[in-house]
Design a protein around this motif. Structure first.
Motif, mmCIF file in Angstrom:
data_model
loop_
_atom_site.group_PDB
_atom_site.id
_atom_site.type_symbol
_atom_site.label_atom_id
_atom_site.label_comp_id
_atom_site.label_asym_id
_atom_site.label_seq_id
_atom_site.Cartn_x
_atom_site.Cartn_y
_atom_site.Cartn_z
ATOM 1 N N ALA A 11 0.824 -1.212 0.000
ATOM 2 C CA ALA A 11 0.000 0.000 0.000
ATOM 3 C C ALA A 11 0.858 1.263 0.000
ATOM 4 O O ALA A 11 0.522 2.245 -0.663
ATOM 5 C CB ALA A 11 -0.944 -0.006 1.199
ATOM 6 N N THR A 12 1.959 1.242 0.738
ATOM 7 C CA THR A 12 2.915 2.355 0.772
ATOM 8 C C THR A 12 4.300 1.751 0.997
ATOM 9 O O THR A 12 4.418 0.577 1.348
ATOM 10 C CB THR A 12 2.627 3.353 1.927
ATOM 11 O OG1 THR A 12 2.973 2.732 3.175
ATOM 12 C CG2 THR A 12 1.176 3.811 1.937
ATOM 13 N N PRO A 13 5.359 2.556 0.852
ATOM 14 C CA PRO A 13 6.705 2.049 1.140
ATOM 15 C C PRO A 13 7.079 2.113 2.631
ATOM 16 O O PRO A 13 8.199 1.779 2.993
ATOM 17 C CB PRO A 13 7.608 2.974 0.308
ATOM 18 C CG PRO A 13 6.842 4.240 0.195
ATOM 19 C CD PRO A 13 5.380 3.847 0.172
ATOM 20 N N LEU A 14 6.163 2.515 3.485
ATOM 21 C CA LEU A 14 6.449 2.709 4.906
ATOM 22 C C LEU A 14 6.481 1.381 5.665
ATOM 23 O O LEU A 14 5.594 0.531 5.499
ATOM 24 C CB LEU A 14 5.386 3.606 5.540
ATOM 25 C CG LEU A 14 5.229 5.005 4.926
ATOM 26 C CD1 LEU A 14 4.006 5.695 5.485
ATOM 27 C CD2 LEU A 14 6.493 5.810 5.174
ATOM 28 N N ASN B 246 3.408 0.379 7.558
ATOM 29 C CA ASN B 246 2.255 0.011 6.734
ATOM 30 C C ASN B 246 2.525 -1.290 5.964
ATOM 31 O O ASN B 246 1.749 -1.664 5.096
ATOM 32 C CB ASN B 246 1.976 1.175 5.775
ATOM 33 C CG ASN B 246 0.658 1.115 5.049
ATOM 34 O OD1 ASN B 246 0.626 1.312 3.849
ATOM 35 N ND2 ASN B 246 -0.424 0.848 5.746
ATOM 36 N N GLN C 236 -2.169 -3.689 -1.468
ATOM 37 C CA GLN C 236 -3.240 -2.979 -2.166
ATOM 38 C C GLN C 236 -3.392 -3.496 -3.588
ATOM 39 O O GLN C 236 -2.400 -3.681 -4.301
ATOM 40 C CB GLN C 236 -2.947 -1.481 -2.194
ATOM 41 C CG GLN C 236 -4.104 -0.668 -2.744
ATOM 42 C CD GLN C 236 -3.886 0.810 -2.546
ATOM 43 O OE1 GLN C 236 -2.995 1.395 -3.149
ATOM 44 N NE2 GLN C 236 -4.702 1.408 -1.688
ATOM 45 N N GLN D 142 -4.188 -2.608 -7.121
ATOM 46 C CA GLN D 142 -4.154 -1.384 -7.915
ATOM 47 C C GLN D 142 -4.417 -1.705 -9.377
ATOM 48 O O GLN D 142 -3.736 -1.211 -10.262
ATOM 49 C CB GLN D 142 -2.811 -0.673 -7.749
ATOM 50 C CG GLN D 142 -2.612 -0.097 -6.375
ATOM 51 C CD GLN D 142 -1.335 0.719 -6.265
ATOM 52 O OE1 GLN D 142 -0.502 0.745 -7.163
ATOM 53 N NE2 GLN D 142 -1.188 1.388 -5.146
#
Length: 167
Positions: A73-76, A79, A84, A86
């Motif tokens: 979902a994000t590169p964090l 998270n 996700q 897409q």
């Protein structure tokens, strides 16, 4: 993965480029795409942000009839437990044959193997068939961005959906 009459699901490979690009052009609709209608000369399918390892391919009779793009979902790091979807497309000629559900099942398994406990997606408000499919798969609406996109002269909501991967 494959049922006796259902689609076979596999990871994409670089050689899928032209078949997936053609499938993407055929499946394009303002009901589900925020990108402009594809026009010649057509671009490529794989890019530096859309790699073969992000894509699951559904085949019927040995030919690609659908794909799903699954990414973090994000590169964090905070998270990393969320994957996700897409992009999900099914050739109109293969609809009603379990292709989307088979791709979703494969995405859940891939996400779990990546350590995810949750999966999310975004779908355009007017895309009722997709929203019904996702709801039947346990996704819930978690937010709506009203009028987020201007598509072919109409403002369209962006619907955020998610589900846990425990079931």
């Amino acid at each position: 993965m494959a049922g006796p009459d259902g689609p076979a699901i596999r990871a994409a490979v670089a050689d899928d480029e032209s078949a997936l690009a053609e499938l993407d052009r055929r499946a394009w609709s303002p009901r589900h795409s925020v990108q402009p209608r594809p026009q010649p000369p057509y671009g490529t399918f794989f890019t530096d942000r859309n790699l073969p390892e992000h894509i699951l391919v559904a085949e019927l009779g040995g030919r690609p009839v659908g794909y799903l793009r699954l990414v973090p979902a994000t590169p964090l790091a905070s998270n990393a437990h969320v994957q996700q979807i897409q992009g999900l497309a099914v050739d109109e000629r293969a609809r009603g044959r379990g292709v989307a559900r088979a791709l979703l099942d494969a995405a859940y398994a891939r996400a779990r193997r990546a350590g995810a406990t949750r999966i999310t997606l975004r779908v355009l408000g007017p895309n009722t068939p997709a929203r019904r499919l996702y709801e039947s798969e346990g996704f819930a609406v978690e937010g709506v961005l009203p009028g987020e996109f201007l598509i072919e002269g109409a403002y369209v909501d962006d619907v955020l959906m998610g589900r846990g991967l425990t079931r």
